[in-house]
Scaffold this motif. Structure first.
Motif, short mmCIF file in Angstrom:
data_model
loop_
_atom_site.label_atom_id
_atom_site.label_comp_id
_atom_site.label_asym_id
_atom_site.label_seq_id
_atom_site.Cartn_x
_atom_site.Cartn_y
_atom_site.Cartn_z
N LYS A 207 0.81 -1.22 0.00
CA LYS A 207 0.00 0.00 0.00
C LYS A 207 0.84 1.27 0.00
CE LYS A 207 -3.94 -2.17 0.12
NZ LYS A 207 -4.91 -2.05 -0.99
N THR A 222 -3.89 -4.72 -9.93
CA THR A 222 -4.99 -4.94 -8.99
C THR A 222 -6.24 -4.23 -9.45
OG1 THR A 222 -3.36 -5.09 -7.19
CG2 THR A 222 -5.67 -4.78 -6.57
N ASP A 235 -6.65 -7.91 -3.46
CA ASP A 235 -6.05 -6.67 -2.99
C ASP A 235 -4.57 -6.67 -3.35
OD1 ASP A 235 -5.97 -4.17 -1.94
OD2 ASP A 235 -6.30 -4.77 0.14
N SER A 256 -7.96 -3.75 4.53
CA SER A 256 -8.03 -4.80 3.51
C SER A 256 -8.77 -6.03 4.03
CB SER A 256 -6.62 -5.20 3.07
OG SER A 256 -6.69 -6.30 2.18
#
Length: 325
Positions: A207, A222, A235, A256
């Motif tokens: 992330k 993604t 994810d 997530s």
């Protein structure tokens, strides 16, 4: 239930016809006899009938329940239909004379049986390199809608644990679109093996914890995968520990639904995927089942040339299970 017991129960009595182009190989014959005796598939052996019978006699195999087709002595009307279908499928790239020549090759002949719905799947590669199996598949069966390439997954099993790793066998480098397609393909493979897919798109970043073109690719993949399958639990980008370990996932990606719970792992390139599954296999004690070819419109499976009879038996079961989906 053990994986192959589960798959066997799924395909038993379904009458799925699996063609084996290398019908004169004793490993193939031994597996075919077992599969027929257990009513798991209806095996079709390709090759010279006399040679096939000689091999069977030398190994005490009873082929009464196994269909044998000799491409060199195939019904002329059926052969002409096959030639016409191949020419049409190739859309002007192959003429009738070339098609007839191709069909003398058992892998092309077997692939055409699958394409024409005279068989439900094919298993080859015991004596042929991967290209000899994959090339006819790509030329004739081709990829599923939504897939521009095929990929190769491994099902990693240890006790009750079961995961899918991809791409570990086919594409050396993946762009974002291909990685997205691999993710969707791998989720479909997971379902065949009784896994409810939760897909992690792997990176060395979680992330945005790192910045690099490689990270951007995984993030874009993604996004594209979600567009391909909006219902898919997926994810990324996620580091492996964030994808796999619940506490790490909660810390690094708290919003997530996949982090910490992933069971399908999509690697950003073949190098990392191949290394990853072999580490899990050799250090982690996982059984690596595969490669399972993904993305083809009909199931065609590639064996290792070092495969034994048990490997052939198991790959045929997987191929028949794919044919049910």
């Amino acid at each position: 239930m053990e994986l192959f017991e589960q798959l066997s129960e799924t395909i038993k009595g379904q009458g799925k016809r699996i063609v084996f182009p290398e019908g004169d190989d004793p490993r193939i014959q031994g597996a075919a006899v077992r599969l027929a005796a257990e009513a798991l598939v209806e095996p079709i052996l390709l090759g010279n009938e006399a040679t096939i019978n000689e091999v069977a006699a030398a190994n005490d195999f009873d082929l009464q329940a196994v269909k044998v087709i000799d491409p060199e002595n195939y019904d002329p009307t059926g052969l002409q239909e096959m030639i016409n279908a191949l020419v049409k499928r190739r859309n002007g790239k192959t003429d009738a004379l070339t098609a007839e020549k191709w069909l003398k090759n058992v892998n092309y002949f077997g692939t055409m049986l699958v394409y024409m719905d005279l068989a439900d799947g094919m298993v080859s590669g015991a004596t042929h390199p991967t290209g000899d199996t994959v090339r006819p598949a790509l030329q004739i069966v081709k990829t599923k809608p939504g897939s521009s390439r095929i990929s190769g997954a491994f099902v990693m099993q240890r006790g009750d644990e079961r995961y899918v790793f991809a791409d570990c066998a086919i594409n050396i480098d993946l762009d974002a679109q291909t990685m997205a397609e691999v993710a969707v393909q791998s989720a479909e493979t997971a379902k065949v093996f009784g896994i409810d897919p939760k897909v992690a798109m792997l990176s060395f970043s979680t992330k945005g914890s790192a910045s690099a073109p490689q990270v951007d690719k995984v993030a874009e993949a993604t996004k594209l995968a979600r567009e391909l399958d909006p219902e898919l639990a997926i994810d990324g980008e996620l580091q492996f520990d964030a994808a796999f370990v619940e506490a790490v996932g909660a810390s690094k990606a708290p919003d997530s639904k996949v982090a910490g719970h992933a069971n399908v792992f999509v690697f950003p390139d073949l190098q990392s995927g191949n290394i990853g599954y072999k580490i899990a296999q050799r250090l982690g004690g996982f059984e690596a089942i595969g490669p399972v070819l993904q993305g083809l419109a009909k199931p065609i499976s590639d064996l290792s040339r070092g495969a034994n009879e048990e490997d052939v038996y198991k790959v045929a079961i997987i191929t028949a299970a794919q044919a049910l989906n």
